[in-house]
Design an enzyme around this catalytic site. Structure first.
Site, PDB file in Angstrom:
ATOM      1  N   ARG A  39       0.840  -1.207   0.000  1.00  0.00           N
ATOM      2  CA  ARG A  39       0.000   0.000   0.000  1.00  0.00           C
ATOM      3  C   ARG A  39       0.870   1.251   0.000  1.00  0.00           C
ATOM      4  O   ARG A  39       0.548   2.246  -0.666  1.00  0.00           O
ATOM      5  CB  ARG A  39      -0.952  -0.013   1.195  1.00  0.00           C
ATOM      6  N   GLU A  41     -16.417   5.260   6.136  1.00  0.00           N
ATOM      7  CA  GLU A  41     -15.478   4.722   7.129  1.00  0.00           C
ATOM      8  C   GLU A  41     -15.405   5.700   8.286  1.00  0.00           C
ATOM      9  O   GLU A  41     -16.142   6.698   8.314  1.00  0.00           O
ATOM     10  CB  GLU A  41     -14.100   4.523   6.490  1.00  0.00           C
ATOM     11  N   LYS A  69      -2.667   6.945   1.093  1.00  0.00           N
ATOM     12  CA  LYS A  69      -2.621   7.256   2.528  1.00  0.00           C
ATOM     13  C   LYS A  69      -1.673   8.444   2.652  1.00  0.00           C
ATOM     14  O   LYS A  69      -0.477   8.285   2.913  1.00  0.00           O
ATOM     15  CB  LYS A  69      -2.158   6.027   3.308  1.00  0.00           C
TER      16      LYS A  69
HETATM   17  N1  PMP Z   1      -9.386   4.413   7.386  1.00  0.00           N
HETATM   18  C1  PMP Z   1      -8.550   5.430   7.596  1.00  0.00           C
HETATM   19  C2  PMP Z   1      -8.946   6.781   7.143  1.00  0.00           C
HETATM   20  C3  PMP Z   1      -7.314   5.213   8.226  1.00  0.00           C
HETATM   21  O1  PMP Z   1      -6.475   6.234   8.425  1.00  0.00           O
HETATM   22  C4  PMP Z   1      -6.980   3.912   8.645  1.00  0.00           C
HETATM   23  C5  PMP Z   1      -5.645   3.637   9.298  1.00  0.00           C
HETATM   24  N2  PMP Z   1      -5.480   4.308  10.505  1.00  0.00           N
HETATM   25  C6  PMP Z   1      -7.896   2.873   8.445  1.00  0.00           C
HETATM   26  C7  PMP Z   1      -9.087   3.155   7.782  1.00  0.00           C
HETATM   27  C8  PMP Z   1      -7.596   1.480   8.866  1.00  0.00           C
HETATM   28  O2  PMP Z   1      -6.603   0.947   7.999  1.00  0.00           O
HETATM   29  P1  PMP Z   1      -5.554  -0.136   8.466  1.00  0.00           P
HETATM   30  O3  PMP Z   1      -6.349  -1.327   8.884  1.00  0.00           O
HETATM   31  O4  PMP Z   1      -4.747  -0.394   7.259  1.00  0.00           O
HETATM   32  O5  PMP Z   1      -4.785   0.442   9.605  1.00  0.00           O
END
Ligand code: PMP
Length: 316
Positions: free
Chosen positions: A77, A209, A176
């Site tokens: 990622r 989310e 990200k």
């Molecule tokens: N959504 C957002 C906006 C995030 O910043 C994150 C990570 N902190 C997640 C979802 C969760 O992703 P991950 O499981 O890869 O940490």
């Protein structure tokens, strides 16, 4: 913070801040641009476009018992984020993997939160990203404080943010990026309401989310999560739950588009994220979810997640 995740705003610190503050700062070694340096020397230029424009990308990664959970997915990622913003990393993926392990070792850490950052690098005051010749690379590894166990046992209170998630055509959420202001402004809504997380809807009014976590609901024995096309970060923990944790508990996860009204009628809700792991939600705004307790499906997923972390902690 009380047992339901409601908190004293002044006392609020992010989980990341807690991680930094827990160790003696003088002892911390940060990996920067190819070498380990003491934290006091780990500084970036005021001309770095990571600072000037939030131009860069990052990952939050966890190590458990010396193994790095889903490291390959996080690195994939990270390099996808870099590619989507046309940033050519200064180190290749194998070099970064070595550097992460080196940073854990140098700090004597086996259970840690790892922050990997690529900045656009030092440039001029203008936006032009390609006038920054060398991207910056930073790896921080430190201890992390989780939410208190009571929150995993009793569930969190969260809110629905008024501010929608930035639409995909404006900023692909697969990136990200170092610019988290959309999420931070929603997080401030949560803080103002005295809770720790906020649900973000997309501009079509569909559940997307949370500010730092993905969301799942359970309805009539089915586990459903917002489809990736709602405009979400493709969470590594989300995928772990969809592909491994939920199936081990006897569920196939469905992806769908649904409005907040559907979410409020769920039997159970849980969030997933690298820092949060899997955590139940028992209240949204003034609405109690299900019977107001963490339900059996959420409990099974939390238990299975913990079992996998303790047993083999998959790096792939
Ligand atoms: N959504 C957002 C906006 C995030 O910043 C994150 C990570 N902190 C997640 C979802 C969760 O992703 P991950 O499981 O890869 O940490």
């Amino acid at each position: 913070m009380d047992h339901k995740g409601t908190m004293d705003v002044d006392a609020h610190r992010s989980r990341g801040d807690q991680a930094i503050e827990e160790r003696d700062p003088a002892m911390l070694q940060i990996w920067m641009d190819g070498k380990l340096v003491p934290r006091s020397e780990a500084t970036v230029s005021v001309y770095d476009h990571g600072l000037l424009y939030g131009d860069g990308c990052f990952e939050g990664i966890r190590a458990y018992g010396g193994r790095i959970l889903k490291l390959k997915s996080h690195l994939a990622r990270m390099y996808e984020s870099a590619s989507l913003i046309r940033l050519a990393p200064a180190f290749d993926v194998d070099e970064i993997e070595d550097a992460i392990r080196q940073t854990l070792d140098a700090n004597g850490l086996t259970d840690a939160y790892i922050r990997l950052i690529f900045t656009r690098g030092v440039g001029t005051l203008g936006l032009h990203p390609f006038r920054c010749p060398t991207p910056g690379t930073i790896i921080i590894a430190d201890k992390i404080s989780l939410y208190p166990q009571e929150l995993y046992d009793e569930g969190m209170d969260i809110i629905v943010a008024k501010r929608p998630r930035i639409p995909i055509p404006c900023l692909d959420p697969r990136i990200k990026s170092l610019n988290y202001l959309n999420n931070i402004l929603a997080k401030i809504e949560a803080i103002d309401a005295g809770v720790l997380e906020a649900i973000m809807l997309n501009t079509d009014g569909m559940v997307a989310e949370c500010t730092g976590d993905n969301i799942f609901m359970i309805k009539d024995g089915r586990i459903i999560t917002p489809d990736a096309s709602t405009g979400i970060l493709h969470g590594v923990t989300r995928r772990f739950v969809m592909n491994e944790i939920a199936p081990a508990c006897g569920y196939e996860v469905e992806q769908a588009h649904f409005p907040i009204e559907t979410l409020l009628e769920a039997d159970e809700i849980f969030l997933t994220g690298t820092a949060a792991e899997v955590i139940g939600v028992t209240k949204i705004d003034d609405h109690r979810i299900g019977d107001g307790h963490v339900g059996p499906v959420t409990k099974a997923c939390i238990a299975e997640f913990r079992r996998r972390i303790a047993e083999d902690c998959p790096e792939d």
